[in-house]
Design an enzyme around this catalytic site. Sequence first.
Site, PDB file in Angstrom:
ATOM      1  N   LEU A 119       0.852  -1.192   0.000  1.00 56.43           N
ATOM      2  CA  LEU A 119       0.000   0.000   0.000  1.00 56.43           C
ATOM      3  C   LEU A 119       0.884   1.236   0.000  1.00 56.43           C
ATOM      4  O   LEU A 119       1.901   1.277   0.693  1.00 56.43           O
ATOM      5  CB  LEU A 119      -0.887   0.027   1.246  1.00 56.43           C
ATOM      6  CG  LEU A 119      -2.238  -0.684   1.176  1.00 56.43           C
ATOM      7  CD1 LEU A 119      -2.882  -0.703   2.554  1.00 56.43           C
ATOM      8  CD2 LEU A 119      -3.162  -0.030   0.174  1.00 56.43           C
ATOM      9  N   ASP A 120       0.507   2.252  -0.776  1.00 60.84           N
ATOM     10  CA  ASP A 120       1.244   3.517  -0.762  1.00 60.84           C
ATOM     11  C   ASP A 120       1.270   4.071   0.659  1.00 60.84           C
ATOM     12  O   ASP A 120       0.376   3.809   1.468  1.00 60.84           O
ATOM     13  CB  ASP A 120       0.580   4.546  -1.683  1.00 60.84           C
ATOM     14  CG  ASP A 120       0.663   4.146  -3.149  1.00 60.84           C
ATOM     15  OD1 ASP A 120       1.600   3.413  -3.505  1.00 60.84           O
ATOM     16  OD2 ASP A 120      -0.213   4.581  -3.917  1.00 60.84           O
ATOM     17  N   SER A 121       2.265   4.888   0.961  1.00 60.81           N
ATOM     18  CA  SER A 121       2.363   5.479   2.298  1.00 60.81           C
ATOM     19  C   SER A 121       1.146   6.349   2.612  1.00 60.81           C
ATOM     20  O   SER A 121       0.718   6.440   3.766  1.00 60.81           O
ATOM     21  CB  SER A 121       3.651   6.301   2.425  1.00 60.81           C
ATOM     22  OG  SER A 121       3.676   7.339   1.461  1.00 60.81           O
ATOM     23  N   GLU A 342       3.263  -2.298  -8.381  1.00 58.17           N
ATOM     24  CA  GLU A 342       3.582  -1.855  -7.028  1.00 58.17           C
ATOM     25  C   GLU A 342       2.726  -2.550  -5.989  1.00 58.17           C
ATOM     26  O   GLU A 342       3.182  -2.880  -4.901  1.00 58.17           O
ATOM     27  CB  GLU A 342       3.378  -0.345  -6.932  1.00 58.17           C
ATOM     28  CG  GLU A 342       3.671   0.224  -5.580  1.00 58.17           C
ATOM     29  CD  GLU A 342       3.377   1.695  -5.532  1.00 58.17           C
ATOM     30  OE1 GLU A 342       4.057   2.394  -4.799  1.00 58.17           O
ATOM     31  OE2 GLU A 342       2.474   2.150  -6.249  1.00 58.17           O
TER      32      GLU A 342
END
Length: 349
Positions: A119-121, A342
């Site tokens: 997960l993205d920050s 990603e």
Amino acid sequence: MAAAEATLLSQSLKTDRAPGSETAETAATVARTSVATAAAAAIVAAARTGSETRVSKAALATKLLSLSGVFAVHKPKGPTSTELLNRLKEKLLAEAGMPSSEWTKRKKQTLKIGHGGTLDSAAGGVLVIGIGRGTKMLTSMLSGSKRYIAIGELGKATDTQDSTGKVTEEKPYDKITQEDIEGILQKFTGTIMQVPPLYSALKKDGQRLSTLMKRGKVVEAKPARPVTVYSISLQKFQPPFFTLDIECGGGFYIRSLVSDIGKELASCASVLELTRTKQGPFTLEEHALPEDKWTIGDIARSLGHCSSLFPDQLALKKSKPEESNRQNLSCEFKTLNETKGEGDVIKTF
């Protein structure tokens, strides 16, 4: 007889003459005895407590090493997925009585912990964790569907395609209606072609594109590739913000979707907030452990609860007794990079 009476009289007179002094002396003796007894008791108690603590920590270390399977945690916005995994690992090690400094010095590999589906920050929600032999099950998590609630902002584009980046473009959005958005969502359903964002974990020459971008390197976008959207719906529209509920397959980028929706509406858009509500069989409401439950006991219970979520072919066999009783704590770090994107990076510690 007279001598005996004289002796008794003498003792009586002595008692009568100095009752205060003898009482004080007796009290002092009793006090000294009490202090010594209390000190001895404290030493015994401390020794017993220390022994019990060592036994307790050893039992917790054994239990930690016996954990094996897949569970989920609730990732808050802010830390990266790797930072959150390190935080989880440190909490477990501290509970088992093994400081991280000692952990990193060990060479023998006896415990693994990893995450699948980065997960993205700036995003929060379900993050799937594998522990022990459960790290081998993480790849199967990547092939399952994921569900997100995304809040997009019309009229603003950023270099990262979310709120953490620099604004690169602004366009009018005042004429866009709810019907306009609902009318184009069908174009983003099913198998579609999608260009991954430049700020991503995809690699060029062994380095992440996001890392190269942050260094000011010139990076070319990866070619469009097929991805799957199972469903997408508009939950709320309050210009310039719109809320989407999306269920998609592996390798899908919500940031790219929101950006493409903005372009399709003759404007631009970026992600303001993103929450993953489901990954594979794990849901945010039912399975994701909040940080106050990142304990050996809570994780053991969660592993038992989550074991029923997987088909029989993914079920873990019981550990051998000698495996579950090992008390050497150490760690291993390796990264398995899937080609999907990603959101499909497995990190194992």
